[in-house]
Design an enzyme around this catalytic site. Structure first.
Site, PDB file in Angstrom:
ATOM      1  N   ASP A 125      14.155   1.037   6.202  1.00 14.29           N
ATOM      2  CA  ASP A 125      13.131   2.094   6.189  1.00 14.29           C
ATOM      3  C   ASP A 125      13.544   3.197   7.168  1.00 14.29           C
ATOM      4  O   ASP A 125      14.294   2.950   8.113  1.00 14.29           O
ATOM      5  CB  ASP A 125      11.780   1.550   6.680  1.00 14.29           C
ATOM      6  CG  ASP A 125      11.067   0.694   5.634  1.00 14.29           C
ATOM      7  OD1 ASP A 125      11.480   0.677   4.467  1.00 14.29           O
ATOM      8  OD2 ASP A 125      10.073   0.042   6.012  1.00 14.29           O
ATOM      9  N   ARG A 176      16.566   5.473  -0.923  1.00 17.69           N
ATOM     10  CA  ARG A 176      15.147   5.622  -1.277  1.00 17.69           C
ATOM     11  C   ARG A 176      14.773   7.025  -0.800  1.00 17.69           C
ATOM     12  O   ARG A 176      15.087   7.394   0.335  1.00 17.69           O
ATOM     13  CB  ARG A 176      14.259   4.609  -0.559  1.00 17.69           C
ATOM     14  CG  ARG A 176      12.756   4.871  -0.800  1.00 17.69           C
ATOM     15  CD  ARG A 176      11.848   4.151   0.186  1.00 17.69           C
ATOM     16  NE  ARG A 176      11.877   2.710   0.044  1.00 17.69           N
ATOM     17  CZ  ARG A 176      11.604   1.864   1.044  1.00 17.69           C
ATOM     18  NH1 ARG A 176      11.297   2.321   2.251  1.00 17.69           N
ATOM     19  NH2 ARG A 176      11.647   0.564   0.848  1.00 17.69           N
TER      20      ARG A 176
HETATM   21  C1  LIG Z   1       7.740   2.292  -1.485  1.00 23.04           C
HETATM   22  C2  LIG Z   1       7.513   3.304  -0.405  1.00 23.04           C
HETATM   23  C3  LIG Z   1       8.264   3.226   0.751  1.00 23.04           C
HETATM   24  C4  LIG Z   1       8.091   4.173   1.764  1.00 23.04           C
HETATM   25  N1  LIG Z   1       8.920   4.145   2.858  1.00 23.04           N
HETATM   26  C5  LIG Z   1       8.807   5.103   3.795  1.00 23.04           C
HETATM   27  C6  LIG Z   1       9.757   5.197   4.868  1.00 23.04           C
HETATM   28  O1  LIG Z   1      10.702   4.396   4.979  1.00 23.04           O
HETATM   29  N2  LIG Z   1       9.590   6.182   5.767  1.00 23.04           N
HETATM   30  C7  LIG Z   1       8.576   7.109   5.670  1.00 23.04           C
HETATM   31  O2  LIG Z   1       8.501   8.015   6.512  1.00 23.04           O
HETATM   32  N3  LIG Z   1       7.664   7.020   4.674  1.00 23.04           N
HETATM   33  C8  LIG Z   1       7.766   6.068   3.735  1.00 23.04           C
HETATM   34  N4  LIG Z   1       6.870   6.029   2.703  1.00 23.04           N
HETATM   35  C9  LIG Z   1       5.644   6.875   2.740  1.00 23.04           C
HETATM   36  C10 LIG Z   1       5.897   8.234   2.142  1.00 23.04           C
HETATM   37  O3  LIG Z   1       6.752   8.971   2.969  1.00 23.04           O
HETATM   38  C11 LIG Z   1       4.585   9.012   1.953  1.00 23.04           C
HETATM   39  O4  LIG Z   1       3.963   9.186   3.183  1.00 23.04           O
HETATM   40  C12 LIG Z   1       3.580   8.362   1.016  1.00 23.04           C
HETATM   41  O5  LIG Z   1       4.225   7.753  -0.068  1.00 23.04           O
HETATM   42  C13 LIG Z   1       2.615   9.414   0.453  1.00 23.04           C
HETATM   43  O6  LIG Z   1       3.325  10.391  -0.273  1.00 23.04           O
HETATM   44  P1  LIG Z   1       3.252  10.528  -1.873  1.00 23.04           P
HETATM   45  O7  LIG Z   1       4.621  10.963  -2.347  1.00 23.04           O
HETATM   46  O8  LIG Z   1       2.762   9.277  -2.455  1.00 23.04           O
HETATM   47  O9  LIG Z   1       2.338  11.763  -2.156  1.00 23.04           O
HETATM   48  P2  LIG Z   1       0.818  12.079  -1.731  1.00 23.04           P
HETATM   49  O10 LIG Z   1       0.635  13.509  -2.129  1.00 23.04           O
HETATM   50  O11 LIG Z   1       0.529  11.701  -0.330  1.00 23.04           O
HETATM   51  O12 LIG Z   1      -0.010  11.146  -2.664  1.00 23.04           O
HETATM   52  C14 LIG Z   1      -0.152  11.394  -4.043  1.00 23.04           C
HETATM   53  C15 LIG Z   1      -1.465  10.819  -4.481  1.00 23.04           C
HETATM   54  O13 LIG Z   1      -1.432   9.405  -4.308  1.00 23.04           O
HETATM   55  C16 LIG Z   1      -2.673   8.946  -3.827  1.00 23.04           C
HETATM   56  N5  LIG Z   1      -2.459   8.224  -2.573  1.00 23.04           N
HETATM   57  C17 LIG Z   1      -1.496   8.435  -1.653  1.00 23.04           C
HETATM   58  N6  LIG Z   1      -1.635   7.559  -0.634  1.00 23.04           N
HETATM   59  C18 LIG Z   1      -2.727   6.803  -0.925  1.00 23.04           C
HETATM   60  C19 LIG Z   1      -3.397   5.743  -0.283  1.00 23.04           C
HETATM   61  N7  LIG Z   1      -2.976   5.276   0.892  1.00 23.04           N
HETATM   62  N8  LIG Z   1      -4.474   5.175  -0.911  1.00 23.04           N
HETATM   63  C20 LIG Z   1      -4.878   5.623  -2.102  1.00 23.04           C
HETATM   64  N9  LIG Z   1      -4.319   6.644  -2.744  1.00 23.04           N
HETATM   65  C21 LIG Z   1      -3.252   7.226  -2.177  1.00 23.04           C
HETATM   66  C22 LIG Z   1      -3.591  10.119  -3.622  1.00 23.04           C
HETATM   67  O14 LIG Z   1      -4.419  10.210  -4.742  1.00 23.04           O
HETATM   68  C23 LIG Z   1      -2.648  11.303  -3.619  1.00 23.04           C
HETATM   69  O15 LIG Z   1      -3.234  12.416  -4.182  1.00 23.04           O
HETATM   70  C24 LIG Z   1       7.062   5.144   1.651  1.00 23.04           C
HETATM   71  C25 LIG Z   1       6.322   5.214   0.477  1.00 23.04           C
HETATM   72  C26 LIG Z   1       6.541   4.337  -0.546  1.00 23.04           C
HETATM   73  C27 LIG Z   1       5.767   4.482  -1.811  1.00 23.04           C
END
Ligand SMILES: Cc1cc2nc3c(=O)[nH]c(=O)nc-3n(C[C@H](O)[C@H](O)[C@H](O)COP(=O)(O)OP(=O)(O)OC[C@H]3O[C@@H](n4cnc5c(N)ncnc54)[C@H](O)[C@@H]3O)c2cc1C
Length: 302
Positions: A125, A176
């Site tokens: 990560d 990723r």
């Molecule tokens: C498998 C995976 C691994 C990850 N690993 C890392 C990492 O190593 N380092 C790092 O910095 N970040 C990591 N992240 C987090 C990532 O950086 C984002 O902060 C997170 O995924 C939210 O961004 P989004 O692209 O989903 O878009 P967003 O615009 O945040 O979300 C899109 C939509 O998804 C829904 N949504 C988002 N989060 C939630 C929630 N918690 N509950 C309910 N609905 C929600 C909302 O409806 C939102 O409108 C990871 C995410 C995933 C999916």
């Protein structure tokens, strides 16, 4: 985020842990490894893969980092024993990065070796920007020593990620790509949603056009659609990429991606240290955070 959402999110730290726990159940598999095993079995039945994550970061003592390593090694044994479709995600600060680079390297190498012996895979990560250089350096070192079963994460909000992707493509890295979850200064990070999305697509395009494997980690439908376009344009087979989502988030979208014939991996966190992770998830979802704060007040009012 609206003013009201910001207000709700800022109230989260005063909510009792027991209430946060109730609402966080959807994001966390449980406290023990067997809880996570159960969740993974359910996901596998739905044709979804998993990546197992032992919660806990910023370890400050060598003995704690060694204990985390031992538990990650055990995770691979459990995955093999149960015939589970899962790999493991680790955070380097969990393995001693804040104590010493050598300690951290020793620990992550032991986990990668265990995974290799079991024909499995370790995803490192990405944490906040104070760890980016060292994380990339450790990834390079592992690859230089011949370990292929390890991948890295780059964050679309960081301005440097375009250059990092280009450099890592030369290594044939397994990526990723995610937006990035930590709060970073505008000097080094895009803060505007459209800029982050644009960079996410740019990074994906570089990776896919250069034939590297990518985990597309997002719940953003816009980015899922853009990824579909890139997959089609580059005539990729389903083995050349995967979508990745967090446990408990946007399950309808998750089901749709699988029904559309793509591979999807769910990030399955578990462990005693569920609180900090839950707060991070809830801050991304002010609607649920709102229910929590409301339940706090109705409880107090009763
Ligand atoms: C498998 C995976 C691994 C990850 N690993 C890392 C990492 O190593 N380092 C790092 O910095 N970040 C990591 N992240 C987090 C990532 O950086 C984002 O902060 C997170 O995924 C939210 O961004 P989004 O692209 O989903 O878009 P967003 O615009 O945040 O979300 C899109 C939509 O998804 C829904 N949504 C988002 N989060 C939630 C929630 N918690 N509950 C309910 N609905 C929600 C909302 O409806 C939102 O409108 C990871 C995410 C995933 C999916």
């Amino acid at each position: 985020m609206s003013f009201l959402d910001k207000l709700i999110v800022s109230a989260l730290p005063v909510v009792p842990k027991s209430i946060v726990g109730q609402f966080s159940k959807r994001y966390i598999a449980g406290v023990g490894l067997q809880d996570a095993v159960r969740v993974i079995k359910e996901l596998n039945k739905k044709k979804m893969m998993a990546t197992l994550d032992l919660l806990g970061e910023d370890i400050q003592r060598e003995s704690e980092a060694d204990a985390m390593k031992a538990r990650c090694v055990e995770m691979f044994r459990e995955i093999q024993k149960g015939g589970l479709g899962s790999n493991v995600s680790v955070k380097l600060s969990q393995l001693g990065l804040r104590v010493s680079t050598d300690l951290c390297y020793r620990n992550v190498k032991a986990i990668v070796e265990q995974a290799q012996a079991m024909k499995n895979f370790v995803r490192i990560d990405m944490e906040d920007s104070t760890a980016t250089d060292e994380t990339i350096a450790i990834y390079h070192r592992l690859r230089d020593e011949g370990y292929e079963n390890v991948g890295i994460v780059l964050q679309a909000y960081l301005r440097r990620s375009d250059a990092d992707v280009r450099a890592l493509i030369r290594l044939r890295a397994n990526f990723r790509i995610c937006k990035g979850i930590y709060i970073e200064s505008p000097d080094i990070a895009f803060t505007d949603r459209d800029d982050i999305r644009r960079n996410f697509v740019l990074l994906m395009r570089s990776i896919l056009e250069n034939g590297c494997y990518v985990g597309i980690a997002t719940h953003d439908e816009y980015l899922v659609e853009k990824s579909y376009e890139l997959i089609e344009r580059n005539k990729l087979t389903r083995e050349q990429y995967e979508f990745q989502m967090l446990l408990g988030v946007r399950e309808n979208l998750r089901d749709r991606i699988v029904a559309d014939g793509h591979r999807l991996r769910v990030y399955v966190p578990y462990g005693e240290q569920w609180y900090a992770y839950s707060i991070r998830r809830l801050k991304e979802n002010p609607q649920i955070a709102g229910y929590i704060v409301k339940s706090l007040f109705s409880r107090n009012g009763n």
